[in-house]
Design a protein around this motif. Structure first.
Motif, mmCIF file in Angstrom:
data_model
loop_
_atom_site.group_PDB
_atom_site.id
_atom_site.type_symbol
_atom_site.label_atom_id
_atom_site.label_comp_id
_atom_site.label_asym_id
_atom_site.label_seq_id
_atom_site.Cartn_x
_atom_site.Cartn_y
_atom_site.Cartn_z
ATOM 1 N N THR A 239 12.706 19.218 -8.091
ATOM 2 C CA THR A 239 12.980 17.953 -7.406
ATOM 3 C C THR A 239 12.147 16.817 -7.997
ATOM 4 O OG1 THR A 239 13.510 19.113 -5.361
ATOM 5 C CG2 THR A 239 12.932 16.782 -5.174
ATOM 6 N N ALA A 240 12.781 15.680 -8.147
ATOM 7 C CA ALA A 240 12.091 14.471 -8.597
ATOM 8 C C ALA A 240 12.249 13.401 -7.523
ATOM 9 C CB ALA A 240 12.660 13.989 -9.924
ATOM 10 N N ILE A 241 11.352 12.412 -7.549
ATOM 11 C CA ILE A 241 11.376 11.328 -6.569
ATOM 12 C C ILE A 241 11.735 10.030 -7.274
ATOM 13 C CG2 ILE A 241 10.042 10.033 -4.860
ATOM 14 C CD1 ILE A 241 8.315 12.517 -4.492
ATOM 15 N N SER A 242 12.684 9.319 -6.713
ATOM 16 C CA SER A 242 13.142 8.072 -7.317
ATOM 17 C C SER A 242 11.989 7.094 -7.504
ATOM 18 C CB SER A 242 14.209 7.432 -6.429
ATOM 19 O OG SER A 242 14.631 6.189 -6.953
ATOM 20 N N GLY A 243 11.868 6.571 -8.713
ATOM 21 C CA GLY A 243 10.879 5.553 -9.015
ATOM 22 C C GLY A 243 9.491 6.072 -9.293
ATOM 23 N N ILE A 244 9.313 7.403 -9.263
ATOM 24 C CA ILE A 244 7.993 8.010 -9.483
ATOM 25 C C ILE A 244 8.075 8.968 -10.668
ATOM 26 C CG2 ILE A 244 6.205 9.501 -8.488
ATOM 27 C CD1 ILE A 244 6.913 8.390 -5.771
ATOM 28 N N ALA A 245 7.043 8.932 -11.505
ATOM 29 C CA ALA A 245 7.034 9.780 -12.693
ATOM 30 C C ALA A 245 7.024 11.254 -12.308
ATOM 31 C CB ALA A 245 5.815 9.462 -13.556
ATOM 32 N N SER A 246 7.758 12.039 -13.061
ATOM 33 C CA SER A 246 7.802 13.488 -12.839
ATOM 34 C C SER A 246 6.490 14.119 -13.277
ATOM 35 C CB SER A 246 8.944 14.098 -13.641
ATOM 36 O OG SER A 246 8.650 14.003 -15.043
ATOM 37 N N GLY A 247 6.374 15.410 -13.020
ATOM 38 C CA GLY A 247 5.269 16.161 -13.592
ATOM 39 C C GLY A 247 5.461 16.298 -15.098
ATOM 40 N N ALA A 248 4.435 16.801 -15.776
ATOM 41 C CA ALA A 248 4.502 16.953 -17.224
ATOM 42 C C ALA A 248 5.572 17.974 -17.611
ATOM 43 C CB ALA A 248 3.150 17.374 -17.767
ATOM 44 N N LEU A 249 6.394 17.611 -18.571
ATOM 45 C CA LEU A 249 7.445 18.488 -19.085
ATOM 46 C C LEU A 249 7.029 18.929 -20.485
ATOM 47 C CD1 LEU A 249 10.482 16.265 -17.998
ATOM 48 C CD2 LEU A 249 9.611 18.293 -16.808
ATOM 49 N N LEU B 43 21.970 6.035 -11.604
ATOM 50 C CA LEU B 43 20.599 5.565 -11.775
ATOM 51 C C LEU B 43 20.650 4.090 -12.145
ATOM 52 C CD1 LEU B 43 18.912 8.410 -13.890
ATOM 53 C CD2 LEU B 43 18.753 8.052 -11.415
ATOM 54 N N ILE B 44 19.629 3.342 -11.730
ATOM 55 C CA ILE B 44 19.529 1.947 -12.148
ATOM 56 C C ILE B 44 18.402 1.758 -13.151
ATOM 57 C CG2 ILE B 44 20.569 0.992 -10.067
ATOM 58 C CD1 ILE B 44 17.741 0.376 -9.063
ATOM 59 N N ALA B 45 17.601 2.784 -13.374
ATOM 60 C CA ALA B 45 16.538 2.732 -14.384
ATOM 61 C C ALA B 45 16.174 4.153 -14.780
ATOM 62 C CB ALA B 45 15.311 2.001 -13.853
ATOM 63 N N LEU B 46 15.785 4.321 -16.033
ATOM 64 C CA LEU B 46 15.363 5.624 -16.537
ATOM 65 C C LEU B 46 14.375 5.390 -17.676
ATOM 66 C CD1 LEU B 46 15.605 8.710 -16.594
ATOM 67 C CD2 LEU B 46 17.558 8.443 -18.160
ATOM 68 N N THR C 59 10.784 9.085 -15.469
ATOM 69 C CA THR C 59 10.850 8.329 -14.220
ATOM 70 C C THR C 59 12.264 7.823 -14.004
ATOM 71 O OG1 THR C 59 8.555 7.584 -14.500
ATOM 72 C CG2 THR C 59 9.894 6.407 -12.879
ATOM 73 N N PRO C 60 13.051 8.509 -13.168
ATOM 74 C CA PRO C 60 14.405 8.046 -12.842
ATOM 75 C C PRO C 60 14.390 7.238 -11.543
ATOM 76 C CG PRO C 60 14.134 10.330 -12.171
ATOM 77 C CD PRO C 60 12.776 9.840 -12.628
ATOM 78 N N THR C 61 15.229 6.217 -11.456
ATOM 79 C CA THR C 61 15.308 5.415 -10.240
ATOM 80 C C THR C 61 16.755 5.348 -9.764
ATOM 81 O OG1 THR C 61 13.442 4.053 -10.981
ATOM 82 C CG2 THR C 61 14.798 3.182 -9.187
ATOM 83 N N ASN C 62 16.977 5.746 -8.514
ATOM 84 C CA ASN C 62 18.320 5.785 -7.931
ATOM 85 C C ASN C 62 18.877 4.405 -7.664
ATOM 86 O OD1 ASN C 62 18.687 8.520 -7.757
ATOM 87 N ND2 ASN C 62 17.917 8.700 -5.672
ATOM 88 N N SER C 63 20.193 4.277 -7.723
ATOM 89 C CA SER C 63 20.876 3.108 -7.178
ATOM 90 C C SER C 63 20.912 3.207 -5.656
ATOM 91 C CB SER C 63 22.292 3.026 -7.731
ATOM 92 O OG SER C 63 23.050 2.052 -7.058
ATOM 93 N N ALA D 19 21.665 2.051 -19.549
ATOM 94 C CA ALA D 19 22.703 1.424 -18.723
ATOM 95 C C ALA D 19 23.229 2.496 -17.782
ATOM 96 C CB ALA D 19 23.830 0.867 -19.588
ATOM 97 N N SER D 20 23.516 2.132 -16.565
ATOM 98 C CA SER D 20 23.928 3.118 -15.557
ATOM 99 C C SER D 20 25.121 3.947 -15.992
ATOM 100 C CB SER D 20 24.255 2.413 -14.234
ATOM 101 O OG SER D 20 23.095 1.885 -13.644
ATOM 102 N N VAL D 21 26.021 3.331 -16.754
ATOM 103 C CA VAL D 21 27.246 4.032 -17.137
ATOM 104 C C VAL D 21 27.057 4.960 -18.332
ATOM 105 C CG1 VAL D 21 28.736 2.232 -16.202
ATOM 106 C CG2 VAL D 21 27.953 2.077 -18.575
ATOM 107 N N THR D 22 25.916 4.849 -19.018
ATOM 108 C CA THR D 22 25.636 5.694 -20.185
ATOM 109 C C THR D 22 24.793 6.887 -19.750
ATOM 110 O OG1 THR D 22 25.658 3.747 -21.609
ATOM 111 C CG2 THR D 22 24.659 5.738 -22.511
#
Length: 371
Positions: free
Chosen positions: A322-332, A266-269, A301-305, A281-284
């Protein structure tokens, strides 16, 4: 008859348009005799500043330049720099009066290899750290001794020799693709995750970027004499001495390996739970967050590399969704106390998996005691 003429003209014009559409996935072949690309600019400091030079190369040659910064004469002078394939087939970076950054792995086996040289300048004096990466792996030799003694002299070129008999006296003989010139020291992770895919062109520190996705592969391309810079800086290069016809000394089909498909980073979370700890950080892979009792659900909201990777979310050992990169998930929905949110990233190859975890702690309900 008039209608027929118009139709014929339209067809002819359409065919011309097909001929001049830039090709995707091309590379540039150099004949080893006198071909080079003149970038005509001193693009970035290769001494008292950090830098990274990257390219894909395919060759069986030795003693030949990949990327040069030189004054254009036929001697190797003080201040000139050369990223080249040495006489033993190993990539090396040298600055006249600046010494060397050396690799331990040869790349002149006729296959495509990604090569990258990195200089992380210390910020003062002549010290810094030099690294050489081959196919994304650190292959720096212990003999590396580069120092920022002399600044640049001349302008950048691709495929040109440095004319010194002990380093790169020859023009490049083979194919080059995806040349990238940076004014930052790229990390191993950054090089690995992006070397097999095209960049956007606006990445931080990217000074010049040559995709070589132009013209018709092995076609008659006498009109395609400019290598366009895909960064906003417009350091376009001029093809010099290329035949621009057939399969050598011309634009060719790029045979750089397709993305390996093993990027599960991931490049963002982010999450509506607020600030996660530690800073992403991607490595954490493990994070925590805290919310009040009033917060009954959160989104993530996870964003893929790699956009080809897939993402799934799991809450408290439940089923994955399933989640979509860069888009907020449904309510958890959150329980009171600890809640574990797993973000599983599956790379394009289907086997490389990386799971990030956010542990969200929802506070207990406050109880007011009255007497």
């Amino acid at each position: 008859m008039q209608l027929f003429k118009k139709l014929l003209a339209f067809v002819f014009f359409s065919l011309i348009m097909v001929q001049i559409v830039p090709a995707q996935g091309n590379a540039l072949n150099f004949d080893g005799s006198n071909d080079y690309v003149d970038l005509a600019s001193n693009i970035t400091n290769l001494a008292k500043a950090s830098f990274t030079l990257e390219a894909w190369v395919k060759t069986t040659g030795v003693g030949q330049g990949i990327i040069e910064c030189s004054n254009g004469n036929t001697t190797f002078d003080d201040g000139e720099k050369s990223f080249y394939i040495a006489l033993d087939g190993k990539p090396v970076f040298v600055g006249y009066n600046n010494e060397y950054i050396v690799s331990t792995q040869a790349v002149n086996d006729g296959s495509w290899h990604h090569v990258a040289v990195v200089w992380a300048y210390s910020g003062s004096g002549t010290a810094g750290t030099g690294k050489m990466y081959i196919d994304g792996l650190d292959k720096t030799s212990g003999t590396t001794n580069y120092a920022a003694n002399s600044g640049n002299v001349g302008t950048f070129k691709i495929g040109s020799p440095d004319y010194y008999f002990g380093t790169a006296p020859n023009f490049f003989n083979g194919s080059i693709d995806e040349v990238r010139i940076w004014n930052v020291a790229r990390t191993a992770t950054e090089i690995q995750t992006k070397m097999s895919s095209e960049l956007v062109g606006t990445e931080t520190g990217l000074r010049a970027y040559y995709k070589f996705n132009q013209a018709l592969a092995a076609g008659t391309n006498t009109g395609w004499t400019i290598a366009f810079d895909a960064s906003p800086n417009n350091y376009n290069g001029t093809l010099t001495n290329f035949a621009l016809s057939e399969a050598t000394s011309n634009w060719i089909t790029g045979t750089v390996p397709a993305p390996t498909g093993n990027d599960a980073n991931l490049i963002a979370l982010t999450t509506t739970a607020g600030t996660i700890s530690p800073v992403f950080a991607s490595v954490t892979i493990a994070y925590t967050a805290n919310v009040s009792n009033a917060t009954t659900s959160v989104t993530v909201t996870p964003t893929n590399s790699d956009p080809n990777a897939s993402i799934q979310l799991q809450l408290n050992s439940g089923s994955y969704s399933t989640a979509i990169s860069g888009i907020a998930s449904g309510a958890l929905a959150l329980n009171v106390g600890s809640n574990t949110i797993n973000i599983k990233v599956t790379a394009q190859d289907g086997t490389t998996i990386k799971t990030y975890t956010i542990t969200v702690t929802r506070a207990c309900e406050s109880i007011t005691v009255t007497q």
